[in-house]
Design a protein around this motif. Structure first.
Motif, PDB file in Angstrom:
ATOM      1  N   MET A   1       3.809   0.609   8.130  1.00 46.46           N
ATOM      2  CA  MET A   1       3.240   1.258   6.985  1.00 46.46           C
ATOM      3  C   MET A   1       4.309   1.575   5.944  1.00 46.46           C
ATOM      4  SD  MET A   1      -0.101   3.397   7.706  1.00 46.46           S
ATOM      5  CE  MET A   1       0.522   4.979   8.123  1.00 46.46           C
ATOM      6  N   ASP A   3       5.305  -0.177   3.578  1.00 51.62           N
ATOM      7  CA  ASP A   3       5.007  -0.728   2.270  1.00 51.62           C
ATOM      8  C   ASP A   3       3.942   0.078   1.532  1.00 51.62           C
ATOM      9  OD1 ASP A   3       3.032  -1.442   4.046  1.00 51.62           O
ATOM     10  OD2 ASP A   3       2.641  -3.363   3.099  1.00 51.62           O
ATOM     11  N   ARG A   4       3.557   1.224   2.043  1.00 52.33           N
ATOM     12  CA  ARG A   4       2.540   2.069   1.413  1.00 52.33           C
ATOM     13  C   ARG A   4       3.217   3.121   0.545  1.00 52.33           C
ATOM     14  NH1 ARG A   4      -2.346   1.067   2.832  1.00 52.33           N
ATOM     15  NH2 ARG A   4      -3.077   3.193   2.712  1.00 52.33           N
ATOM     16  N   LYS A   5       2.615   3.406  -0.596  1.00 51.23           N
ATOM     17  CA  LYS A   5       3.150   4.393  -1.541  1.00 51.23           C
ATOM     18  C   LYS A   5       2.709   5.792  -1.146  1.00 51.23           C
ATOM     19  CE  LYS A   5       4.704   1.575  -4.844  1.00 51.23           C
ATOM     20  NZ  LYS A   5       5.869   1.657  -5.641  1.00 51.23           N
ATOM     21  N   GLN A   6       3.583   6.744  -1.395  1.00 55.09           N
ATOM     22  CA  GLN A   6       3.255   8.147  -1.178  1.00 55.09           C
ATOM     23  C   GLN A   6       3.119   8.815  -2.534  1.00 55.09           C
ATOM     24  OE1 GLN A   6       6.120  10.101   1.278  1.00 55.09           O
ATOM     25  NE2 GLN A   6       5.990   8.577   2.904  1.00 55.09           N
ATOM     26  N   GLU A  35      -8.251   7.803   0.198  1.00 57.85           N
ATOM     27  CA  GLU A  35      -8.012   6.401  -0.138  1.00 57.85           C
ATOM     28  C   GLU A  35      -9.325   5.627  -0.205  1.00 57.85           C
ATOM     29  OE1 GLU A  35      -5.422   2.446   0.990  1.00 57.85           O
ATOM     30  OE2 GLU A  35      -5.210   4.207   2.274  1.00 57.85           O
TER      31      GLU A  35
END
Length: 64
Positions: A1, A3-6, A35
């Motif tokens: 995970m 590559d997921r933006k916070q 999401e």
């Protein structure tokens, strides 16, 4: 995970509580529920990017 933006999200406490209850009713985490709602809004507005990947599967991996 990785590559997921916070993001930091500031919302009214009453809205947070309502979202948290809705997520619990649907057996989702609050993050996954937000999401899902954002993706639904993008689809409804015709603004969902074609290159957007699916929501990652969560929970335990299937038994071998």
């Amino acid at each position: 995970m990785s590559d997921r933006k916070q993001i930091l999200l500031r919302i009214d406490p009453a809205v947070h509580d309502a979202l948290a209850q809705w997520a619990a009713d649907d057996f989702r985490s609050l993050n996954a529920h937000i999401e899902m709602l954002l993706r639904r809004a993008l689809i409804d507005a015709g603004r969902m990017p074609r290159k957007a990947g699916p929501i990652p599967k969560r929970g335990r991996p299937p038994a071998a």
